[in-house]
Structures are given as C-alpha cells and as structure tokens.
Design an enzyme around this catalytic site. Structure first.
Site, PDB file in Angstrom:
ATOM      1  N   SER A 151      28.595 -17.029  72.346  1.00  0.00           N
ATOM      2  CA  SER A 151      29.960 -17.555  72.481  1.00  0.00           C
ATOM      3  C   SER A 151      30.023 -18.430  73.725  1.00  0.00           C
ATOM      4  O   SER A 151      29.206 -18.266  74.645  1.00  0.00           O
ATOM      5  CB  SER A 151      30.937 -16.381  72.639  1.00  0.00           C
ATOM      6  OG  SER A 151      32.204 -16.846  73.047  1.00  0.00           O
ATOM      7  N   TYR A 164      34.001  -7.949  75.484  1.00  0.00           N
ATOM      8  CA  TYR A 164      33.471  -9.095  74.738  1.00  0.00           C
ATOM      9  C   TYR A 164      32.726 -10.041  75.677  1.00  0.00           C
ATOM     10  O   TYR A 164      31.596 -10.450  75.414  1.00  0.00           O
ATOM     11  CB  TYR A 164      34.617  -9.825  74.040  1.00  0.00           C
ATOM     12  CG  TYR A 164      34.176 -10.928  73.104  1.00  0.00           C
ATOM     13  CD1 TYR A 164      33.673 -10.622  71.842  1.00  0.00           C
ATOM     14  CD2 TYR A 164      34.272 -12.266  73.481  1.00  0.00           C
ATOM     15  CE1 TYR A 164      33.269 -11.631  70.981  1.00  0.00           C
ATOM     16  CE2 TYR A 164      33.874 -13.279  72.624  1.00  0.00           C
ATOM     17  CZ  TYR A 164      33.379 -12.961  71.366  1.00  0.00           C
ATOM     18  OH  TYR A 164      32.979 -13.950  70.513  1.00  0.00           O
TER      19      TYR A 164
HETATM   20  P1  NAD Z   1      34.250 -12.280  61.544  1.00  0.00           P
HETATM   21  O1  NAD Z   1      35.125 -11.145  61.954  1.00  0.00           O
HETATM   22  O2  NAD Z   1      34.576 -13.015  60.308  1.00  0.00           O
HETATM   23  O3  NAD Z   1      32.727 -11.838  61.444  1.00  0.00           O
HETATM   24  C1  NAD Z   1      32.144 -10.787  62.147  1.00  0.00           C
HETATM   25  C2  NAD Z   1      31.315  -9.993  61.162  1.00  0.00           C
HETATM   26  O4  NAD Z   1      30.591  -8.977  61.882  1.00  0.00           O
HETATM   27  C3  NAD Z   1      32.194  -9.278  60.114  1.00  0.00           C
HETATM   28  O5  NAD Z   1      31.649  -9.489  58.833  1.00  0.00           O
HETATM   29  C4  NAD Z   1      32.083  -7.808  60.518  1.00  0.00           C
HETATM   30  O6  NAD Z   1      32.191  -6.917  59.432  1.00  0.00           O
HETATM   31  C5  NAD Z   1      30.671  -7.785  61.122  1.00  0.00           C
HETATM   32  N1  NAD Z   1      30.459  -6.641  61.995  1.00  0.00           N
HETATM   33  C6  NAD Z   1      31.237  -6.222  63.035  1.00  0.00           C
HETATM   34  N2  NAD Z   1      30.712  -5.099  63.554  1.00  0.00           N
HETATM   35  C7  NAD Z   1      29.585  -4.822  62.846  1.00  0.00           C
HETATM   36  C8  NAD Z   1      28.597  -3.796  62.913  1.00  0.00           C
HETATM   37  N3  NAD Z   1      28.664  -2.808  63.824  1.00  0.00           N
HETATM   38  N4  NAD Z   1      27.560  -3.823  62.032  1.00  0.00           N
HETATM   39  C9  NAD Z   1      27.474  -4.811  61.108  1.00  0.00           C
HETATM   40  N5  NAD Z   1      28.393  -5.788  60.985  1.00  0.00           N
HETATM   41  C10 NAD Z   1      29.421  -5.792  61.847  1.00  0.00           C
HETATM   42  O7  NAD Z   1      34.256 -13.258  62.824  1.00  0.00           O
HETATM   43  P2  NAD Z   1      33.346 -14.530  63.170  1.00  0.00           P
HETATM   44  O8  NAD Z   1      34.201 -15.432  63.955  1.00  0.00           O
HETATM   45  O9  NAD Z   1      32.668 -15.036  61.963  1.00  0.00           O
HETATM   46  O10 NAD Z   1      32.289 -13.890  64.188  1.00  0.00           O
HETATM   47  C11 NAD Z   1      30.891 -13.999  64.016  1.00  0.00           C
HETATM   48  C12 NAD Z   1      30.220 -14.063  65.377  1.00  0.00           C
HETATM   49  O11 NAD Z   1      30.600 -15.284  66.023  1.00  0.00           O
HETATM   50  C13 NAD Z   1      30.607 -12.923  66.327  1.00  0.00           C
HETATM   51  O12 NAD Z   1      29.480 -12.462  67.017  1.00  0.00           O
HETATM   52  C14 NAD Z   1      31.575 -13.598  67.280  1.00  0.00           C
HETATM   53  O13 NAD Z   1      31.588 -12.998  68.546  1.00  0.00           O
HETATM   54  C15 NAD Z   1      30.995 -15.005  67.339  1.00  0.00           C
HETATM   55  N6  NAD Z   1      31.949 -16.004  67.800  1.00  0.00           N
HETATM   56  C16 NAD Z   1      33.048 -16.326  67.069  1.00  0.00           C
HETATM   57  C17 NAD Z   1      33.934 -17.280  67.559  1.00  0.00           C
HETATM   58  C18 NAD Z   1      35.171 -17.688  66.823  1.00  0.00           C
HETATM   59  O14 NAD Z   1      36.026 -18.385  67.402  1.00  0.00           O
HETATM   60  N7  NAD Z   1      35.337 -17.323  65.555  1.00  0.00           N
HETATM   61  C19 NAD Z   1      33.706 -17.885  68.807  1.00  0.00           C
HETATM   62  C20 NAD Z   1      32.582 -17.520  69.512  1.00  0.00           C
HETATM   63  C21 NAD Z   1      31.702 -16.587  69.008  1.00  0.00           C
END
Ligand code: NAD
Length: 269
Positions: A151, A164
């Site tokens: 991130s 986080y």
């Molecule tokens: P999202 O909530 O759609 O996806 C996260 C996924 O991780 C979900 O499918 C959830 O079920 C899974 N998950 C959570 N805990 C888990 C566990 N213990 N075991 C297995 N699966 C698990 O959100 P996203 O935005 O697609 O996030 C994906 C990644 O991107 C994350 O690591 C998040 O920190 C990172 N990220 C997202 C953003 C954003 O703005 N969306 C920005 C920076 C980083």
C-alpha cells in the site's frame, strides 16, 4: 506479457477487488490460477468463471484454475492450501500475497486483539505464504516470483489505522529482506503499492459521490485507481519483462506518494 503463460500462480484473497482482477489478468495471460478465498465460495466461483471465460477466448487454451479455501492467518490452513495447489498443478511459480483488511480507531484505544488480527493476516500471513512458496521454489530448483500487495501506507502514515499502517510498513521489509536473501537463487520478490482503489475495502466512499470527490481531491491525478490497473502492474512484475527487478515496490497511486501538498511551492520564496 512474456513468461506468464503456463505458469502456476496462487493469489491469496483472490475472490474480490484487487485479488480478483489479478487472478483474472493472470488467466488472460494463459497462467494456471489458484484462487484463495477465506469465506465465500460464491465469490470465488465468480472469479473462476471469469477466468474460464478468458480461457474460452484463447485458442488451444489448456489452462486450469482451482479454488482453495484458507485463512492465511492459520499456519495449518496455509500448509493445506499449498499442498492442494501442488497436487492440482504440480508446483508453484508465482505467489501473490494480496489478502488483507483494515480496522480503524484511535491508536491508543484499539483493542490489542484487533491489532493482532490485522497483523496476523496482512503481515504474518504474507510471510507464511512466502515461506511455503520459497521452499517449493528451492525444492524444484527453479526460479520463482513473489509479489506483495502492499500500500502507499507502507510509507505514508495512516492515523486511526495503526495496525494497517504497521502491517504494510512491515511488508516493505518483508519484500526487501526476502529479495536480498534469495536473489542468487533466482527468486524475485517485489511489491506494488496501490493508492486509493475502487474495491469493496473502500465501500465507505466508492458509491457516495460526495465522499468519493473528497477522496479524489487529494490525489494528484484526481481519480481513484481501478483494480485492473493494480493487476497490470502485478503481472508485469511477475513477468520475464521485469526479470532484473527485485526488492522494489512499484507505487500505482496516481501520484499520491509525490507529496501532493508541494504541488505549488509554499515553503520558499
Ligand atoms: P477486498 O476487501 O476486496 O479484498 C481483500 C481480500 O482479502 C478479500 O477477498 C478477503 O476475503 C481476503 N482476506 C482477508 N483476510 C483474509 C485471510 N485471513 N485469509 C484469506 N483471505 C483473506 O479489498 P482490496 O482493496 O481488493 O484489497 C486487496 C489488497 O490490496 C489488500 O492487501 C489491501 O490492503 C491492498 N490495498 C488496497 C487498497 C485500496 O484502496 N483498495 C489500497 C492499498 C492497498
């Protein structure tokens, strides 16, 4: 992209948001994709159907996909996930550590068990999966690639999201330390640093025009990113086109890490 077709890829948290887009993009590039999900098999099945659709459009596509349930915070479940993948595909070439979530609250009040849960998934879970992947790469005597979905908050502080921010800060060192330790064995470890991206994790603002405009006003490019844009960067880093890149975080953030407040000079005449 070069060097992706026929590779065996595991995407954790691959049934929604950025993980889903990454799984589908690897499918479009002709890889075999294992989609890890924690709870909802319906969501995972949707991702698999999207990959199968891509496959239908590739001539002679012999690509396979697999749904693997596991909580990446649980060591026994992670072990079973890797066993299932190796049994189905015969090995692993690329791991994408994408599973993650966040909990908010004033840092001095956050219950310690909620801090521990975020760390257990976002950082410890990524490390657990990386250990298994590296062991497989070494046993097979083949190069391998790990991409951590970190991130912008691995470098930008995030008040009210202490667990986080700490987990993503740790992920930066996970990336660089593993990259250095295994570079000589042909194992590359990189990360992407997404900025604000339109996915379910941001449901609090993506569908509210006022809140979304407020978020986007802070981004130099004036818009949130898409999950597909995160997937492009991820697949690039895993591909042979990034064959000499290791230990790096590629920020995919519309300029968010460029100190936006310095857009116009304010600290000097
Ligand atoms: P999202 O909530 O759609 O996806 C996260 C996924 O991780 C979900 O499918 C959830 O079920 C899974 N998950 C959570 N805990 C888990 C566990 N213990 N075991 C297995 N699966 C698990 O959100 P996203 O935005 O697609 O996030 C994906 C990644 O991107 C994350 O690591 C998040 O920190 C990172 N990220 C997202 C953003 C954003 O703005 N969306 C920005 C920076 C980083």
């Amino acid at each position: 992209m070069k060097g992706i077709a026929g590779k065996n890829v595991l995407v954790t948290g691959g049934s929604s948001g950025i993980g889903q887009a990454i799984a589908v993009r690897f499918g479009q590039e002709g890889a075999n994709v294992a989609i890890n999900y924690r709870k909802s098999i319906e969501e995972a099945e949707k991702t698999e159907a999207m990959i199968q659709q891509c496959c239908a459009s590739i001539e002679g596509c012999g690509q396979r996909s697999l749904l693997v349930q596991a909580d990446v915070a649980q060591a026994d479940q992670v072990q079973q996930m890797f066993e299932a993948m190796v049994q189905a595909f015969g090995g692993i070439d690329i791991l994408v550590n994408n599973a993650g979530f966040q909990i908010s609250g004033p840092s001095h009040e956050v219950p310690m068990d909620s801090f521990d849960r975020v760390m257990a998934t976002n950082l410890r879970g990524a490390y657990l999966c990386a250990r298994h992947a590296i062991q497989h790469f070494l046993d097979a005597g083949k190069p391998g690639s790990i991409i951590n979905i970190s991130s912008v908050h691995q470098t930008i502080p995030k008040p009210h999201y202490i667990s986080y921010a700490v987990s993503k800060g740790g992920m930066q060192n996970l990336t660089t330390t593993l990259a250095l330790e295994y570079a000589a064995q042909g194992i590359r470890v990189n990360a992407i640093g997404p900025g604000a991206t339109v996915t379910p994790i941001n449901r609090a603002w993506v569908d509210d025009p006022d809140k979304r405009a407020q978020v986007e006003s802070h981004i130099p490019m004036r818009r949130a990113g898409t999950a597909e844009e995160m997937a492009s960067a991820t697949v690039f880093l895993a591909s042979d086109e990034a064959g000499y890149i290791t230990g790096q975080t590629l920020y995919v953030d519309g300029g968010l890490t460029l100190y936006p407040d310095f857009r116009t000079p304010w600290s000097s005449e």
